[in-house]
Design a protein around this motif. Structure first.
Motif, PDB file in Angstrom:
ATOM      1  N   PRO A  68      34.326 -70.251 -81.789  1.00 34.04           N
ATOM      2  CA  PRO A  68      33.981 -68.887 -81.402  1.00 34.04           C
ATOM      3  C   PRO A  68      33.196 -68.173 -82.500  1.00 34.04           C
ATOM      4  N   ASN A  69      32.338 -67.267 -82.107  1.00 34.42           N
ATOM      5  CA  ASN A  69      31.532 -66.488 -83.045  1.00 34.42           C
ATOM      6  C   ASN A  69      32.429 -65.851 -84.106  1.00 34.42           C
ATOM      7  N   SER A  70      32.304 -66.311 -85.347  1.00 34.48           N
ATOM      8  CA  SER A  70      33.229 -65.892 -86.399  1.00 34.48           C
ATOM      9  C   SER A  70      33.088 -64.420 -86.734  1.00 34.48           C
ATOM     10  N   GLY A 101      43.477 -64.555 -71.655  1.00 34.36           N
ATOM     11  CA  GLY A 101      44.074 -64.085 -72.887  1.00 34.36           C
ATOM     12  C   GLY A 101      45.497 -63.604 -72.778  1.00 34.36           C
ATOM     13  N   ASN A 102      45.997 -63.526 -71.540  1.00 32.39           N
ATOM     14  CA  ASN A 102      47.358 -63.022 -71.357  1.00 32.39           C
ATOM     15  C   ASN A 102      48.147 -63.861 -70.359  1.00 32.39           C
ATOM     16  N   GLY A 103      47.848 -65.150 -70.309  1.00 33.26           N
ATOM     17  CA  GLY A 103      48.543 -66.040 -69.393  1.00 33.26           C
ATOM     18  C   GLY A 103      47.734 -66.291 -68.132  1.00 33.26           C
ATOM     19  N   PRO A 104      48.006 -67.386 -67.422  1.00 37.78           N
ATOM     20  CA  PRO A 104      47.244 -67.740 -66.227  1.00 37.78           C
ATOM     21  C   PRO A 104      47.345 -66.674 -65.130  1.00 37.78           C
ATOM     22  N   GLU A 105      46.194 -66.387 -64.521  1.00 39.09           N
ATOM     23  CA  GLU A 105      46.116 -65.382 -63.464  1.00 39.09           C
ATOM     24  C   GLU A 105      45.266 -65.906 -62.312  1.00 39.09           C
ATOM     25  N   ASP A 106      45.531 -65.388 -61.129  1.00 37.80           N
ATOM     26  CA  ASP A 106      44.630 -65.542 -59.996  1.00 37.80           C
ATOM     27  C   ASP A 106      43.764 -64.284 -59.962  1.00 37.80           C
ATOM     28  N   ILE A 107      42.455 -64.476 -60.046  1.00 41.55           N
ATOM     29  CA  ILE A 107      41.545 -63.337 -60.161  1.00 41.55           C
ATOM     30  C   ILE A 107      40.484 -63.416 -59.070  1.00 41.55           C
ATOM     31  N   GLN A 108      40.280 -62.306 -58.417  1.00 40.66           N
ATOM     32  CA  GLN A 108      39.198 -62.175 -57.438  1.00 40.66           C
ATOM     33  C   GLN A 108      38.100 -61.336 -58.080  1.00 40.66           C
ATOM     34  N   ILE A 109      36.898 -61.915 -58.186  1.00 45.09           N
ATOM     35  CA  ILE A 109      35.767 -61.218 -58.797  1.00 45.09           C
ATOM     36  C   ILE A 109      34.731 -60.946 -57.714  1.00 45.09           C
ATOM     37  N   SER A 110      34.549 -59.689 -57.380  1.00 43.33           N
ATOM     38  CA  SER A 110      33.572 -59.288 -56.370  1.00 43.33           C
ATOM     39  C   SER A 110      32.316 -58.818 -57.101  1.00 43.33           C
ATOM     40  N   PHE A 111      31.294 -59.681 -57.140  1.00 42.97           N
ATOM     41  CA  PHE A 111      30.068 -59.344 -57.855  1.00 42.97           C
ATOM     42  C   PHE A 111      29.279 -58.296 -57.073  1.00 42.97           C
ATOM     43  N   ILE A 121      48.138 -49.064 -69.788  1.00 43.01           N
ATOM     44  CA  ILE A 121      47.983 -50.505 -69.913  1.00 43.01           C
ATOM     45  C   ILE A 121      48.387 -50.926 -71.320  1.00 43.01           C
ATOM     46  N   PRO A 122      49.196 -51.962 -71.490  1.00 43.15           N
ATOM     47  CA  PRO A 122      49.585 -52.397 -72.835  1.00 43.15           C
ATOM     48  C   PRO A 122      48.379 -52.905 -73.620  1.00 43.15           C
ATOM     49  N   ILE A 123      48.339 -52.625 -74.894  1.00 41.01           N
ATOM     50  CA  ILE A 123      47.203 -52.992 -75.734  1.00 41.01           C
ATOM     51  C   ILE A 123      46.942 -54.495 -75.711  1.00 41.01           C
ATOM     52  N   GLN A 124      47.983 -55.292 -75.432  1.00 45.85           N
ATOM     53  CA  GLN A 124      47.803 -56.749 -75.399  1.00 45.85           C
ATOM     54  C   GLN A 124      46.793 -57.174 -74.329  1.00 45.85           C
ATOM     55  N   ALA A 125      46.650 -56.379 -73.277  1.00 48.51           N
ATOM     56  CA  ALA A 125      45.743 -56.756 -72.184  1.00 48.51           C
ATOM     57  C   ALA A 125      44.281 -56.703 -72.632  1.00 48.51           C
ATOM     58  N   PRO A 126      43.774 -55.557 -73.122  1.00 44.59           N
ATOM     59  CA  PRO A 126      42.388 -55.573 -73.590  1.00 44.59           C
ATOM     60  C   PRO A 126      42.183 -56.433 -74.831  1.00 44.59           C
ATOM     61  N   MET A 127      43.172 -56.516 -75.686  1.00 48.58           N
ATOM     62  CA  MET A 127      43.041 -57.358 -76.873  1.00 48.58           C
ATOM     63  C   MET A 127      42.855 -58.824 -76.484  1.00 48.58           C
ATOM     64  N   GLY A 128      43.703 -59.327 -75.589  1.00 45.22           N
ATOM     65  CA  GLY A 128      43.591 -60.718 -75.162  1.00 45.22           C
ATOM     66  C   GLY A 128      42.275 -61.003 -74.478  1.00 45.22           C
ATOM     67  N   LEU A 129      41.819 -60.069 -73.647  1.00 46.48           N
ATOM     68  CA  LEU A 129      40.557 -60.250 -72.938  1.00 46.48           C
ATOM     69  C   LEU A 129      39.391 -60.275 -73.913  1.00 46.48           C
ATOM     70  N   PHE A 168      39.314 -61.254 -77.146  1.00 45.00           N
ATOM     71  CA  PHE A 168      39.266 -62.540 -77.839  1.00 45.00           C
ATOM     72  C   PHE A 168      38.804 -63.661 -76.898  1.00 45.00           C
ATOM     73  N   HIS A 169      39.318 -63.637 -75.664  1.00 47.66           N
ATOM     74  CA  HIS A 169      38.941 -64.662 -74.688  1.00 47.66           C
ATOM     75  C   HIS A 169      37.448 -64.601 -74.395  1.00 47.66           C
ATOM     76  N   ASN A 170      36.913 -63.400 -74.266  1.00 48.64           N
ATOM     77  CA  ASN A 170      35.494 -63.258 -73.950  1.00 48.64           C
ATOM     78  C   ASN A 170      34.625 -63.864 -75.041  1.00 48.64           C
ATOM     79  N   VAL A 171      34.986 -63.639 -76.287  1.00 50.80           N
ATOM     80  CA  VAL A 171      34.232 -64.257 -77.387  1.00 50.80           C
ATOM     81  C   VAL A 171      34.308 -65.771 -77.303  1.00 50.80           C
ATOM     82  N   GLU A 172      35.488 -66.295 -77.029  1.00 53.55           N
ATOM     83  CA  GLU A 172      35.669 -67.753 -76.986  1.00 53.55           C
ATOM     84  C   GLU A 172      34.867 -68.387 -75.847  1.00 53.55           C
ATOM     85  N   GLU A 173      34.995 -67.844 -74.644  1.00 56.09           N
ATOM     86  CA  GLU A 173      34.333 -68.479 -73.507  1.00 56.09           C
ATOM     87  C   GLU A 173      32.812 -68.353 -73.592  1.00 56.09           C
TER      88      GLU A 173
END
Length: 272
Positions: free
Chosen positions: A28-30, A149-159, A237-245, A247-252
């Motif tokens: 990931p971008n250091s 970033g916060n455990g496996p989820e089922d996500i619906q993305i409506s572009f 919303i708990p801070i862990q939610a945006p924090m995990g997202l 970090f995940h966004n940088v990684e992916e």
């Protein structure tokens, strides 16, 4: 409920691009990771969804990479990912191409991407040569299984189209920008409430490639071209939610930046 997939089928292994699933995941971008490790940003410096057109201006926000919980309880994420050697055409192709099978989604980031599907109707539109590249994902719905970033989820993305995201079409130079965004609804596989979010990846050309100015507003949806807070009053919303997202966004996206130029060339930019 579909199982979490971490291995490929025999049929998937035969595909030329299966090698990208097996390749080592790019580091990931250091620089971005160090920024995120410093902790939450000042919420006063967040870009609110009502001001989404500010992203069309030259320059940068004061905070291009960070996360926080907003005063109204919603979550906020900003990340500026870099894609050397990547073009806007490659970006539009990627979001049209990867929704057609699990393997394509899994090779993006196998640590957190487990599966993807689209409706038969959307599949037909994506495969129709008469459908423009952006219309192969704008207006389509992806159903993904992902650990963001916060455990496996089922996500619906409506572009959504740029207009439906509240972006001023008169100010949008499509030769300079690629717009990837929409409404998301996520639900933890372990159970719990469904969580709405607005997702925006505004890609723009920079010397040597493109960059993504990503923004997430957790607790919101775009409705009739306007952001609407769906998070009930008094709920935070708990801070862990945006924090995990974040970090995940940088990684992916670090991994996508590493594989996209070669993958695009090898597939000749075709949808199949």
């Amino acid at each position: 409920m579909r199982d979490l997939r971490k291995e490929l089928t025999v049929e998937e292994e035969q595909k030329a691009y299966a090698k990208y699933f097996h390749n080592p995941i790019a580091a990931p971008n250091s620089q971005l990771m160090e920024i995120l490790k410093q902790g939450a940003m000042d919420p006063a410096k967040a870009l609110m969804p009502e001001n989404i057109n500010e992203l069309l201006k030259d320059g940068y926000d004061e905070v291009e990479t960070g996360y926080c919980v907003l005063p109204n309880g919603a979550g906020y994420v900003a990340v500026n990912n870099k894609f050397p050697g990547v073009t806007l055409d490659m970006i539009n192709w990627w979001f049209a191409w990867h929704g057609l099978e699990d393997l394509r989604y899994m090779l993006w980031f196998r640590k957190g991407h487990y599966g993807i599907s689209v409706s038969d109707e959307d599949r037909a539109k994506i495969l129709n040569p008469a459908t423009s590249m952006v219309e192969k994902f704008q207006g389509r719905i992806h159903y993904v299984i992902e650990d963001a970033g916060n455990g496996p989820e089922d996500i619906q993305i409506s572009f959504l189209t740029p207009e439906a995201l509240g972006i001023d079409r008169d100010k949008l130079n499509t030769g300079k920008f690629a717009v990837v965004g929409g409404n998301g609804v996520s639900e933890a596989r372990s159970g719990g409430p469904k969580a709405p979010a607005i997702m925006l990846h505004l890609f723009r050309e920079v010397p040597g490639g493109v960059e993504s100015r990503s923004r997430f507003w957790m607790g919101y949806h775009m409705i009739d071209g306007k952001p609407c807070k769906l998070l009930p009053e008094g709920i935070q919303i708990p801070i862990q939610a945006p924090m995990g997202l974040a970090f995940h966004n940088v990684e992916e996206y670090s991994n996508l930046a590493a594989i996209l130029p070669d993958l695009y060339r090898e597939t000749e930019g075709k949808i199949f």
